[in-house]
Design a protein around this motif. Structure first.
Motif, PDB file in Angstrom:
ATOM      1  N   THR A   1      92.246  53.048 -17.839  1.00 21.90           N
ATOM      2  CA  THR A   1      93.497  53.677 -18.236  1.00 21.90           C
ATOM      3  C   THR A   1      93.171  54.966 -18.991  1.00 21.90           C
ATOM      4  O   THR A   1      92.014  55.220 -19.353  1.00 21.90           O
ATOM      5  N   ALA A   2      94.183  55.776 -19.242  1.00 20.17           N
ATOM      6  CA  ALA A   2      93.953  57.020 -19.980  1.00 20.17           C
ATOM      7  C   ALA A   2      93.358  56.751 -21.349  1.00 20.17           C
ATOM      8  O   ALA A   2      92.499  57.502 -21.833  1.00 20.17           O
ATOM      9  N   ASP A   3      93.769  55.655 -21.994  1.00 25.78           N
ATOM     10  CA  ASP A   3      93.257  55.319 -23.326  1.00 25.78           C
ATOM     11  C   ASP A   3      91.795  54.888 -23.293  1.00 25.78           C
ATOM     12  O   ASP A   3      91.109  54.972 -24.317  1.00 25.78           O
TER      13      ASP A   3
ATOM     14  N   GLN B   1      92.013  54.907 -10.163  1.00 27.70           N
ATOM     15  CA  GLN B   1      93.304  54.233 -10.226  1.00 27.70           C
ATOM     16  C   GLN B   1      94.372  55.136 -10.839  1.00 27.70           C
ATOM     17  O   GLN B   1      95.528  55.130 -10.412  1.00 27.70           O
ATOM     18  N   LEU B   2      93.986  55.934 -11.823  1.00 31.08           N
ATOM     19  CA  LEU B   2      94.944  56.884 -12.386  1.00 31.08           C
ATOM     20  C   LEU B   2      95.385  57.906 -11.345  1.00 31.08           C
ATOM     21  O   LEU B   2      96.541  58.328 -11.317  1.00 31.08           O
ATOM     22  N   GLU B   3      94.456  58.300 -10.473  1.00 30.21           N
ATOM     23  CA  GLU B   3      94.772  59.325  -9.481  1.00 30.21           C
ATOM     24  C   GLU B   3      95.575  58.782  -8.312  1.00 30.21           C
ATOM     25  O   GLU B   3      96.423  59.480  -7.754  1.00 30.21           O
ATOM     26  N   THR B   4      95.307  57.531  -7.916  1.00 29.21           N
ATOM     27  CA  THR B   4      95.984  56.980  -6.745  1.00 29.21           C
ATOM     28  C   THR B   4      97.202  56.147  -7.106  1.00 29.21           C
ATOM     29  O   THR B   4      98.089  55.943  -6.269  1.00 29.21           O
ATOM     30  N   GLY B   5      97.224  55.627  -8.345  1.00 28.20           N
ATOM     31  CA  GLY B   5      98.300  54.734  -8.740  1.00 28.20           C
ATOM     32  C   GLY B   5      98.192  53.351  -8.146  1.00 28.20           C
ATOM     33  O   GLY B   5      99.122  52.547  -8.240  1.00 28.20           O
ATOM     34  N   GLU B   6      97.022  53.053  -7.551  1.00 28.38           N
ATOM     35  CA  GLU B   6      96.812  51.760  -6.905  1.00 28.38           C
ATOM     36  C   GLU B   6      95.474  51.170  -7.326  1.00 28.38           C
ATOM     37  O   GLU B   6      94.534  51.900  -7.645  1.00 28.38           O
TER      38      GLU B   6
END
Length: 271
Positions: free
Chosen positions: A160-162, A173-178
């Motif tokens: 995650t970003a954190d 996962q942040l880039e694809t949302g999957e």
């Protein structure tokens, strides 16, 4: 922060065994649950006579990864692909500076095939857009069987970003949302790196020219104004013109061309 083991399952060791037809046959993959550093582990193994080219050590969780300039970092368990590969290249050692570039290009190729806007940043990072998603560290060492190289690769997968170390980083996962299956990704990257290194080792002027052209086409550093912090503490600021045949970044400063063999690059702006 997500820590659910069901959401972040361990690597599938069965798919990484020697009898798996998905993997290239000259790879011997070992998965360890926790390691401080896969590069250090492979370097230690390489000191034993007979340790083969193609040994790969994968850490499901790397607690003290090593980067350039002895930087260290840690990933949240179950969120990254981190491994090191032992190589005993037959190519002359003067051409070994190409190893991190080729490894980065191989990772970039896998990510592009997944539809991501990836690119390589000279010398050893892979970006999505302007954010770092993967890093490469190559170390040369002397062993009882001659010189060897350890190629270490770390890819952010589900952080995650954190959980990312700096705002300038990202994860798949942040880039694809999957969700991204780490084992699938690892198999793809191992094969791509091995294939790219094998092609480079075959050598020949035509093949080396193709490697050079392929890397340059993927390198998002070229054509940009850059600031390069050099190992001696000085820096260069200028236009990144090209990658020369030795794998060096050529930077133009006030009309003069400066080949750079090693340094930390900051992208300033597109030319």
């Amino acid at each position: 922060m997500t820590t659910d083991s069901a959401a972040r399952p361990p690597l599938d060791t069965a798919r990484l065994g020697a009898d798996n037809p998905e993997l290239m046959p000259d790879l011997a993959v070992e998965v360890v649950e926790v390691l401080p550093s896969t590069n250090r582990a492979v370097a230690q193994r390489a000191q034993a006579a007979g340790t083969p080219d193609g040994l790969v050590v994968v850490a499901d969780h790397q607690s003290a990864g090593r980067g350039r300039l002895d930087r260290t970092w840690e990933t949240t368990p179950g969120t990254a692909v981190t491994f090191s590969m032992l190589l005993r290249p037959e190519a002359p050692t003067r051409s070994w500076p190409w190893l991190p570039l080729i490894a980065g290009y191989a990772v970039d190729k896998v990510l592009k095939a997944r539809g991501l806007d990836a690119g390589v940043k000279w010398p050893n990072d892979v970006l999505i857009g302007e954010k770092k998603v993967a890093g490469i560290l190559v170390e040369r060492l002397e062993t009882p069987d001659g010189p060897a190289a350890v190629v270490g690769i770390g890819i952010n997968v589900s952080q995650t970003a954190d959980e990312l170390p700096v705002p300038e980083a990202t994860s798949l996962q942040l880039e694809t949302g999957e969700p991204v299956d780490r084992t699938d990704l690892l198999v793809e990257v191992l094969n791509a790196v091995r294939e790219a290194i094998d092609a480079w080792e075959i050598g020949g002027d035509l093949n080396n020219m193709r490697v050079h052209e392929s890397y340059a086409a993927a390198c998002v550093t070229l054509g940009r104004q850059v600031k390069v912090d050099l190992p001696d503490g000085t820096s260069l600021e200028g236009l990144a013109l090209e990658i020369d045949p030795a794998g060096q970044l050529v930077v133009e400063v006030e009309g003069r061309r400066h080949p750079v063999a090693a340094g930390d690059v900051v992208h300033v702006r597109t030319a």
